[in-house]
Design a protein around this motif. Structure first.
Motif, short mmCIF file in Angstrom:
data_model
loop_
_atom_site.label_atom_id
_atom_site.label_comp_id
_atom_site.label_asym_id
_atom_site.label_seq_id
_atom_site.Cartn_x
_atom_site.Cartn_y
_atom_site.Cartn_z
N MET A 344 -62.83 -35.70 -8.74
CA MET A 344 -62.73 -34.31 -9.30
C MET A 344 -63.33 -33.36 -8.49
O MET A 344 -62.77 -32.06 -8.37
N MET A 345 -64.46 -33.62 -7.73
CA MET A 345 -65.09 -32.54 -6.91
C MET A 345 -64.23 -32.22 -5.83
O MET A 345 -64.19 -31.14 -5.39
N LYS A 346 -63.42 -33.30 -5.07
CA LYS A 346 -62.33 -33.06 -4.04
C LYS A 346 -61.52 -32.00 -4.58
O LYS A 346 -60.79 -30.98 -3.84
N LEU A 347 -60.89 -32.20 -5.91
CA LEU A 347 -59.95 -31.24 -6.34
C LEU A 347 -60.43 -29.85 -6.77
O LEU A 347 -59.60 -29.02 -6.25
N LEU A 348 -61.64 -29.86 -7.26
CA LEU A 348 -61.97 -28.49 -7.69
C LEU A 348 -62.95 -27.64 -6.74
O LEU A 348 -62.64 -26.48 -7.02
N THR A 349 -63.34 -28.33 -5.72
CA THR A 349 -64.08 -27.57 -5.10
C THR A 349 -63.39 -26.28 -4.10
O THR A 349 -63.85 -25.36 -4.12
N PRO A 350 -62.28 -26.67 -3.52
CA PRO A 350 -61.47 -25.52 -2.76
C PRO A 350 -61.05 -24.24 -3.84
O PRO A 350 -61.17 -23.22 -3.57
N PHE A 351 -61.03 -24.61 -5.28
CA PHE A 351 -60.49 -23.47 -5.99
C PHE A 351 -62.03 -22.66 -6.31
O PHE A 351 -61.89 -21.66 -6.39
N GLN A 352 -63.00 -23.37 -6.41
CA GLN A 352 -64.33 -23.00 -6.67
C GLN A 352 -64.65 -22.05 -5.40
O GLN A 352 -65.26 -20.70 -5.62
N LEU A 353 -64.44 -22.36 -4.24
CA LEU A 353 -65.01 -21.65 -2.94
C LEU A 353 -64.08 -20.23 -2.65
O LEU A 353 -64.28 -19.42 -2.45
N ARG A 354 -62.77 -20.59 -3.18
CA ARG A 354 -61.84 -19.52 -3.02
C ARG A 354 -61.99 -18.31 -3.85
O ARG A 354 -61.77 -17.25 -3.38
N ALA A 355 -62.29 -18.71 -5.13
CA ALA A 355 -62.69 -17.48 -6.21
C ALA A 355 -63.98 -16.91 -5.78
O ALA A 355 -63.99 -15.72 -5.85
N GLY A 356 -64.79 -17.70 -5.24
CA GLY A 356 -66.24 -17.25 -4.91
C GLY A 356 -66.20 -16.16 -4.15
O GLY A 356 -67.15 -15.27 -3.99
N LYS A 357 -65.39 -16.20 -3.15
CA LYS A 357 -65.14 -15.40 -2.09
C LYS A 357 -64.93 -13.77 -2.57
O LYS A 357 -65.54 -12.68 -2.09
N GLU A 358 -64.20 -13.77 -3.64
CA GLU A 358 -63.71 -12.48 -4.34
C GLU A 358 -64.83 -12.07 -5.34
O GLU A 358 -65.00 -10.86 -5.67
N LEU A 359 -65.52 -12.87 -6.05
CA LEU A 359 -66.57 -12.63 -7.06
C LEU A 359 -67.75 -12.49 -6.56
O LEU A 359 -68.63 -11.50 -7.28
N ASP A 360 -68.61 -13.14 -5.43
CA ASP A 360 -69.80 -12.71 -5.32
C ASP A 360 -70.03 -11.59 -4.25
O ASP A 360 -70.60 -11.70 -3.08
N VAL A 361 -69.76 -10.47 -4.91
CA VAL A 361 -69.95 -9.20 -4.19
C VAL A 361 -70.75 -8.25 -5.01
O VAL A 361 -70.71 -8.29 -6.21
N LYS A 362 -71.94 -7.68 -4.40
CA LYS A 362 -72.71 -7.04 -5.13
C LYS A 362 -72.08 -5.55 -5.60
O LYS A 362 -71.76 -5.14 -4.72
N VAL A 363 -72.33 -5.37 -6.81
CA VAL A 363 -71.78 -3.91 -7.11
C VAL A 363 -72.76 -2.99 -7.69
O VAL A 363 -72.63 -1.67 -7.94
N GLY A 364 -74.18 -3.43 -7.86
CA GLY A 364 -75.36 -2.55 -8.51
C GLY A 364 -76.66 -3.32 -8.85
O GLY A 364 -76.57 -4.70 -8.64
N SER A 365 -77.19 -2.82 -9.81
CA SER A 365 -78.47 -3.57 -10.32
C SER A 365 -78.79 -2.73 -11.66
O SER A 365 -78.35 -1.62 -11.84
N SER A 366 -79.87 -3.51 -12.33
CA SER A 366 -80.18 -2.80 -13.59
C SER A 366 -81.83 -3.02 -13.60
O SER A 366 -82.26 -4.30 -12.94
N ASP A 367 -82.58 -2.39 -14.23
CA ASP A 367 -83.99 -2.70 -14.39
C ASP A 367 -84.40 -3.43 -15.95
O ASP A 367 -85.32 -3.54 -16.25
#
Length: 583
Positions: A344-367
């Motif tokens: 299952m890890m072999k199946l899912l890891t490529p999906f997780q990595l591919r999506a992460g490149k688009e999602l882990d982008v900082k857009v701001g912050s809050s207090d």
């Protein structure tokens, strides 16, 4: 197949008589089978930051349970009660492909269609069915205006020589809580009538020994469903005894473990014993949400009678937090940790990595914390709703804004904010829209949405105005601090879901002043966060929206009536005195 003209009473009679006409099982032979079930997966194919749930651990656990069932002379049936879609950005971005392919590897036998299966256009759902090696079931979903079912109504399984039918059922609320554009061509019919129809057809054609309803309708203690459509309890009570044997459900995100008759445990803890609900001879089961638990029900069928031998909710690496003496915190598992399945890890890891490149982008912050939890946004105005609505007002140059609280799915924590965080808050791909309304039309609109009951997805979140709602009307309406003027023209911002009539809101899309910006709501929020970071929680205090209770309404009405009575003499004198002066 039964003729459509057969009414409910005849269907019920056929359901009762059908078992007497055929017997597939052998007398005095015990048949053992087990139902393994989950529900409301909502995109959680990957484990969370604490290593809880996820399909890799679920695969290991399901294999262990299946082998244990087989070792004791039984057969296992793996069922999902729906809502695989919507909730985790990686899954949403990939249209739940990793979730469905992961469920294939787990070995799911069938899934009920949930309301969130319709969050995407029909073409996406069609693609998801192609990915799946298991059927999506719904006996009560039809092509609008016809008697043609759009999905497979049931599936038949043989376990240890026992014939088990699984019927899919979907909540009728789907038509009200889903983007109307995605359900415009479907009709979702009464689950009770459709169950009677399906069971009669099954017993005439397939002659099953056991009938399971796989539902996405919700479990509500004692049938007290409030503003929701009737759920599993009401279904079981409304059917002739013996129509169904088991209901495996979802939608309400509950661990259905009963503390007493008609009252479930309000704070079920992993590892505690669990007794599912039973209504009218039908066992009702549900396993919380997100794959946090796998429900296991062990059954014995003997001489036409089904017995539940054992039931448990098995936690999937769930943990609890403890405070250490040095002030740090540690997450401890409730039970022995389940190792992730390597395939299952072999199946899912490529999906997780591919999506992460688009999602882990900082857009701001809050207090500080922007509140978006379900038990807040469906009951009261929150600062996160205020942030979202101000972003929409800025994008459309609107005077006021409103959205239903159910569209806000989680909170934003203090600190750095990523694109992933914002997509978790607004995962539905709604577009930001606006409409121009006269003050009078806006007042009518506000009266409709402000009086939608709390604890429903439609509970209205506002920006740019204040008002008092009394259950039917609104009063003391101020737009940005100025009393509403009926002849003035205002611009209202919202999203395409609510504008299309979603959550029971008045439809705006046909009005002359309607405009679709073409911008996705999460993208509008992202742009606003980038421009205004660092966000200060103190700048997003919600407006004064007062909802009068029934007691407060009665007190107000009494006070107004008393004031009117006091004014009667003054009114009479005002009428008489001018005439006396003229004489």
């Amino acid at each position: 197949m039964l003729l459509p003209s057969l009414n409910t009473r005849w269907l019920a009679l056929l359901v009762l008589l059908a078992p007497l006409l055929a017997q597939a099982w052998q007398t005095d032979r015990s048949y053992r089978f087990t139902i393994l079930h989950t529900n409301d997966h909502h995109g959680h194919f990957w484990s969370n930051a604490q290593g809880e749930y996820g399909l890799a651990a679920q695969k290991t656990l399901m294999d262990q349970q299946r082998y244990d069932v087989q070792a004791h002379g039984g057969g296992a049936l793996i069922l999902s009660a729906g809502d695989i879609n919507t909730g985790v950005p990686e899954s949403d971005l990939l249209k739940a492909e990793p979730d469905i392919r992961g469920m294939n590897l787990v070995g799911y036998d069938a899934m009920a269609l949930g309301n969130h299966e319709f969050d995407n256009p029909p073409a996406v759902l069609a693609q998801q069915q192609k990915w799946a090696r298991f059927p999506f079931l719904a006996a009560n979903i039809y092509q609008k205006g016809s008697d043609q079912r759009l999905f497979k109504p049931w599936a038949i399984f043989n376990r240890m020589g026992l014939k088990i039918a699984v019927i899919g059922l979907t909540t009728t609320d789907t038509l009200h809580i889903t983007n109307p554009e995605n359900v415009a061509q479907i009709d979702i019919r009464d689950p009770v009538k459709e169950t009677l129809k399906a069971v009669a057809e099954l017993r005439a054609e397939e002659k099953p020994d056991v009938i399971v309803a796989l539902t996405h309708m919700g479990h509500y203690d004692n049938g007290e469903h409030g503003s929701n459509a009737p759920g599993d309890v009401e279904l079981a009570r409304s059917l002739p005894p013996g129509t169904l044997n088991v209901i495996v459900g979802g939608h309400s995100h509950d661990a259905v473990c009963m503390a007493q008759d008609n009252r479930s445990e309000q704070d079920y803890q992993p590892g505690q014993p669990c007794r599912p609900d039973q209504q009218n001879g039908v066992w009702i089961m549900q396993a919380k949400e997100w794959g946090k638990f796998v429900g296991r029900g062990d059954f014995t069928f003997l001489n036409g009678k089904l017995t539940l031998d054992n039931y448990q909710l098995i936690p999937v690496n769930l943990k609890h937090k403890i405070a250490n003496q040095d002030g740090s915190e540690t997450w401890l598992p409730y039970q022995q940790l389940i190792a992730p399945n390597t395939a299952m890890m072999k199946l899912l890891t490529p999906f997780q990595l591919r999506a992460g490149k688009e999602l882990d982008v900082k857009v701001g912050s809050s207090d500080g914390l922007f509140v978006g939890e379900r038990n807040k946004v469906r009951f009261e105005q929150t600062n996160l709703a205020q942030l979202i609505l101000r972003a929409q007002m800025a994008a459309t140059k609107a005077d006021v804004a409103v959205i239903s609280g159910g569209g806000i799915r989680t909170s934003l924590a203090a600190g750095e904010l990523s694109w992933r965080d914002l997509l978790q808050v607004q995962p539905f791909n709604n577009q930001v829209v606006s409409v121009t309304l006269s003050g009078k039309a806006l007042l009518d609109y506000l009266a409709n949405v402000a009086n939608i009951s709390a604890n429903s997805g439609g509970f209205a979140q506002f920006a740019g105005l204040s008002l008092v709602a009394d259950g039917k009307t609104v009063s003391e309406v101020k737009i940005n601090g100025v009393p509403l003027q009926k002849e003035k023209i205002y611009r209202l911002a919202t999203n395409s879901f609510n504008a299309s009539g979603g959550d029971g809101y008045p439809q705006l899309t046909t009005l002359v002043g309607y405009h679709n910006s073409g911008k996705r709501d999460a993208e509008v929020l992202r742009d606003y966060v980038i421009q205004h970071s660092p966000l200060r929680v103190a700048d997003f205090v919600p407006p004064a929206i007062v909802h009068l209770t029934s007691e407060q309404r009665q007190e107000r009405d009494k006070a107004q009536e008393k004031a009117r009575k006091r004014s009667y003499p003054q009114m009479i004198m005002a009428w008489i005195w001018p005439r006396a002066a003229q004489q």
